[in-house]
Design a protein around this motif. Structure first.
Motif, PDB file in Angstrom:
ATOM      1  N   HIS A   1      45.205  56.794  40.426  1.00  9.24           N
ATOM      2  CA  HIS A   1      44.735  56.865  41.698  1.00  9.24           C
ATOM      3  C   HIS A   1      44.212  55.359  41.844  1.00  9.24           C
ATOM      4  N   VAL A   2      44.566  54.790  42.953  1.00  8.78           N
ATOM      5  CA  VAL A   2      43.979  53.478  43.171  1.00  8.78           C
ATOM      6  C   VAL A   2      43.323  53.464  44.699  1.00  8.78           C
ATOM      7  N   SER A   3      42.146  52.858  44.760  1.00 12.55           N
ATOM      8  CA  SER A   3      41.395  52.961  46.061  1.00 12.55           C
ATOM      9  C   SER A   3      40.520  51.884  45.993  1.00 12.55           C
ATOM     10  N   ASP A   4      40.154  51.556  47.498  1.00 13.32           N
ATOM     11  CA  ASP A   4      39.058  50.594  47.584  1.00 13.32           C
ATOM     12  C   ASP A   4      39.290  49.198  47.024  1.00 13.32           C
ATOM     13  N   LEU A   5      40.368  48.740  47.029  1.00 18.23           N
ATOM     14  CA  LEU A   5      40.399  47.202  46.307  1.00 18.23           C
ATOM     15  C   LEU A   5      40.045  46.071  47.053  1.00 18.23           C
ATOM     16  N   HIS A   6      40.016  46.042  48.523  1.00 20.40           N
ATOM     17  CA  HIS A   6      39.516  44.971  49.194  1.00 20.40           C
ATOM     18  C   HIS A   6      40.128  43.661  48.772  1.00 20.40           C
ATOM     19  N   VAL A   7      41.143  43.383  48.598  1.00 18.50           N
ATOM     20  CA  VAL A   7      41.850  42.320  48.503  1.00 18.50           C
ATOM     21  C   VAL A   7      41.676  41.193  49.457  1.00 18.50           C
ATOM     22  N   ASP A   8      41.039  40.085  49.301  1.00 14.54           N
ATOM     23  CA  ASP A   8      40.791  39.116  50.115  1.00 14.54           C
ATOM     24  C   ASP A   8      41.755  37.835  50.007  1.00 14.54           C
ATOM     25  N   PRO A   9      42.804  37.521  50.768  1.00 18.25           N
ATOM     26  CA  PRO A   9      43.430  36.285  50.827  1.00 18.25           C
ATOM     27  C   PRO A   9      42.706  35.101  50.815  1.00 18.25           C
ATOM     28  N   THR A  10      41.686  35.183  51.469  1.00 20.12           N
ATOM     29  CA  THR A  10      40.963  33.759  51.777  1.00 20.12           C
ATOM     30  C   THR A  10      39.884  33.740  50.359  1.00 20.12           C
ATOM     31  N   TYR A  11      40.000  34.374  49.336  1.00 18.41           N
ATOM     32  CA  TYR A  11      39.248  34.174  48.088  1.00 18.41           C
ATOM     33  C   TYR A  11      39.548  33.069  47.474  1.00 18.41           C
ATOM     34  N   THR A  12      38.532  32.231  47.302  1.00 20.03           N
ATOM     35  CA  THR A  12      38.739  30.634  46.913  1.00 20.03           C
ATOM     36  C   THR A  12      38.021  30.545  45.568  1.00 20.03           C
ATOM     37  N   LEU A  13      38.668  30.166  44.471  1.00 23.79           N
ATOM     38  CA  LEU A  13      38.278  29.961  43.215  1.00 23.79           C
ATOM     39  C   LEU A  13      37.420  28.857  43.300  1.00 23.79           C
ATOM     40  N   ASP A  14      35.869  29.101  42.551  1.00 26.89           N
ATOM     41  CA  ASP A  14      34.862  28.225  42.311  1.00 26.89           C
ATOM     42  C   ASP A  14      34.087  27.960  43.555  1.00 26.89           C
TER      43      ASP A  14
END
Length: 86
Positions: A1-14
């Motif tokens: 079961h996969v849920s609540d990932l909240h993937v952010d395409p604007t996540y910026t390393l560092d």
């Protein structure tokens, strides 16, 4: 079961993980010199999840767990709603 990932395409390393908003790790949060305040490749507690975390998790499921079925119940959108318009 996969849920609540909240993937952010604007996540910026560092990017800064200690910003003034509820969710950090964006280029507009700045880039600190202190390593402990930098967004890492697999995310940070004060940030939505980066794609790298999602892809690594899915590869692990495919290659190691090898489930017969995956149920993805949603809540995938990031919590930085102030960055988006309808």
């Amino acid at each position: 079961h996969v849920s609540d990932l909240h993937v952010d395409p604007t996540y910026t390393l560092d990017a800064d993980i200690s910003c003034v908003r509820p969710v950090c790790c964006h280029s507009y949060d700045g880039f600190p010199t202190s390593w402990s305040r930098k967004a890492k490749q697999f995310g940070a507690y004060t940030c939505n999840a980066p794609y790298k975390l999602l892809l690594t998790m899915l590869e692990y499921l495919r290659d190691v767990v090898k489930p017969d079925i995956v149920i993805w119940t949603g809540d995938t959108v990031p919590h930085n709603h102030w960055d988006h318009t309808l």
